[in-house]
Design a protein around this motif. Structure first.
Motif, PDB file in Angstrom:
ATOM      1  N   LEU A 114       0.876  -1.164   0.000  1.00  0.00           N
ATOM      2  CA  LEU A 114       0.000   0.000   0.000  1.00  0.00           C
ATOM      3  C   LEU A 114       0.913   1.214   0.000  1.00  0.00           C
ATOM      4  N   LEU A 115       1.003   1.857  -1.143  1.00  0.00           N
ATOM      5  CA  LEU A 115       1.835   3.050  -1.289  1.00  0.00           C
ATOM      6  C   LEU A 115       0.972   4.258  -0.990  1.00  0.00           C
ATOM      7  N   PHE A 116       1.562   5.264  -0.335  1.00  0.00           N
ATOM      8  CA  PHE A 116       0.776   6.460  -0.040  1.00  0.00           C
ATOM      9  C   PHE A 116       1.649   7.699  -0.077  1.00  0.00           C
ATOM     10  N   ALA A 117       1.012   8.811  -0.433  1.00  0.00           N
ATOM     11  CA  ALA A 117       1.702  10.089  -0.531  1.00  0.00           C
ATOM     12  C   ALA A 117       0.730  11.188  -0.151  1.00  0.00           C
ATOM     13  N   GLY A 118       1.291  12.305   0.265  1.00  0.00           N
ATOM     14  CA  GLY A 118       0.464  13.448   0.606  1.00  0.00           C
ATOM     15  C   GLY A 118       1.188  14.375   1.559  1.00  0.00           C
ATOM     16  N   PRO A 119       0.496  15.421   1.989  1.00  0.00           N
ATOM     17  CA  PRO A 119       1.096  16.370   2.932  1.00  0.00           C
ATOM     18  C   PRO A 119       1.417  15.676   4.264  1.00  0.00           C
ATOM     19  N   ASP A 120       2.487  16.126   4.904  1.00  0.00           N
ATOM     20  CA  ASP A 120       2.940  15.499   6.152  1.00  0.00           C
ATOM     21  C   ASP A 120       1.820  15.300   7.169  1.00  0.00           C
ATOM     22  N   VAL A 151      -1.648   7.864   8.437  1.00  0.00           N
ATOM     23  CA  VAL A 151      -1.441   6.588   7.741  1.00  0.00           C
ATOM     24  C   VAL A 151      -0.109   5.963   8.146  1.00  0.00           C
ATOM     25  N   ALA A 152       0.926   6.787   8.278  1.00  0.00           N
ATOM     26  CA  ALA A 152       2.280   6.297   8.536  1.00  0.00           C
ATOM     27  C   ALA A 152       2.437   5.682   9.919  1.00  0.00           C
ATOM     28  N   GLY A 153       1.588   6.023  10.856  1.00  0.00           N
ATOM     29  CA  GLY A 153       1.699   5.488  12.208  1.00  0.00           C
ATOM     30  C   GLY A 153       1.255   4.045  12.337  1.00  0.00           C
ATOM     31  N   VAL A 154       0.749   3.466  11.263  1.00  0.00           N
ATOM     32  CA  VAL A 154       0.268   2.090  11.272  1.00  0.00           C
ATOM     33  C   VAL A 154       1.304   1.216  10.577  1.00  0.00           C
ATOM     34  N   ALA A 155       1.728   0.136  11.252  1.00  0.00           N
ATOM     35  CA  ALA A 155       2.807  -0.708  10.736  1.00  0.00           C
ATOM     36  C   ALA A 155       2.403  -1.504   9.499  1.00  0.00           C
ATOM     37  N   ALA A 156       1.180  -2.037   9.480  1.00  0.00           N
ATOM     38  CA  ALA A 156       0.733  -2.873   8.364  1.00  0.00           C
ATOM     39  C   ALA A 156      -0.782  -2.982   8.414  1.00  0.00           C
ATOM     40  N   THR A 157      -1.352  -3.442   7.326  1.00  0.00           N
ATOM     41  CA  THR A 157      -2.783  -3.711   7.249  1.00  0.00           C
ATOM     42  C   THR A 157      -2.981  -5.215   7.262  1.00  0.00           C
TER      43      THR A 157
END
Length: 113
Positions: A47-53, A59-65
Motif C-alpha cells: 500500500l503506497l501512499f503520498a500526501g502532505p505530512d 497513515v504512517a503510524g500504522v505498521a501494516a494492514t
C-alpha cells in the motif's frame, strides 16, 4: 481469528513515479484511491501512499494492514487479548476498518467485511 493477508505500507514522495516499479515487481495493476487527504495505490501486497505530512502521519503510524474474514470477531478477539482499540470499526471506500494497538506496542489496521 485468522489473518488472511498482510499489506505492507510504504510512504513515497511521488506516487506516480513509484507505482510502475511496484506493478512490475508484483505483476499486479495498481488500484488507486484517496482517503483522508492522502493518495494511495494498492499494488499486490503493498500500500503506497503520498500526501502532505499532516495527512500522511495518520497513515504512517500504522505498521501494516491485516486482512481478516470477520472484522467484528477479529477486533473482539484482539481486544480480549489485550489490544487497545485506537479507532473503532468504521466504513471506508473499500470495506471496513479498525485500528488497534497490540499489547506489545505495534499499531495495525484490520480490514474486512
Amino acid at each position: 481469528m485468522a489473518i488472511d493477508s498482510v499489506v505492507v505500507r510504504q510512504r513515497v514522495e511521488d506516487l506516480d513515479a513509484a507505482v510502475p516499479f511496484y506493478e512490475k515487481l508484483t505483476g499486479s495493476t495498481a488500484s488507486r484511491f484517496a482517503f483522508a487527504g492522502v493518495t494511495l495505490a494498492s499494488v499486490g501486497p503493498f500500500l503506497l501512499f503520498a500526501g502532505p505530512d499532516e495527512a500522511v502521519q495518520r497513515v504512517a503510524g500504522v505498521a501494516a494492514t491485516l486482512a481478516v474474514a470477520d472484522l467484528d470477531a477479529a477486533v473482539e478477539e484482539a481486544g480480549a487479548g489485550g489490544a487497545e482499540i485506537v479507532m473503532p470499526i468504521q466504513p471506508t471506500p473499500n470495506g471496513r476498518r479498525a485500528v488497534l494497538r497490540h499489547p506489545h506496542g505495534g499499531v495495525f489496521e484490520y480490514v474486512g467485511p
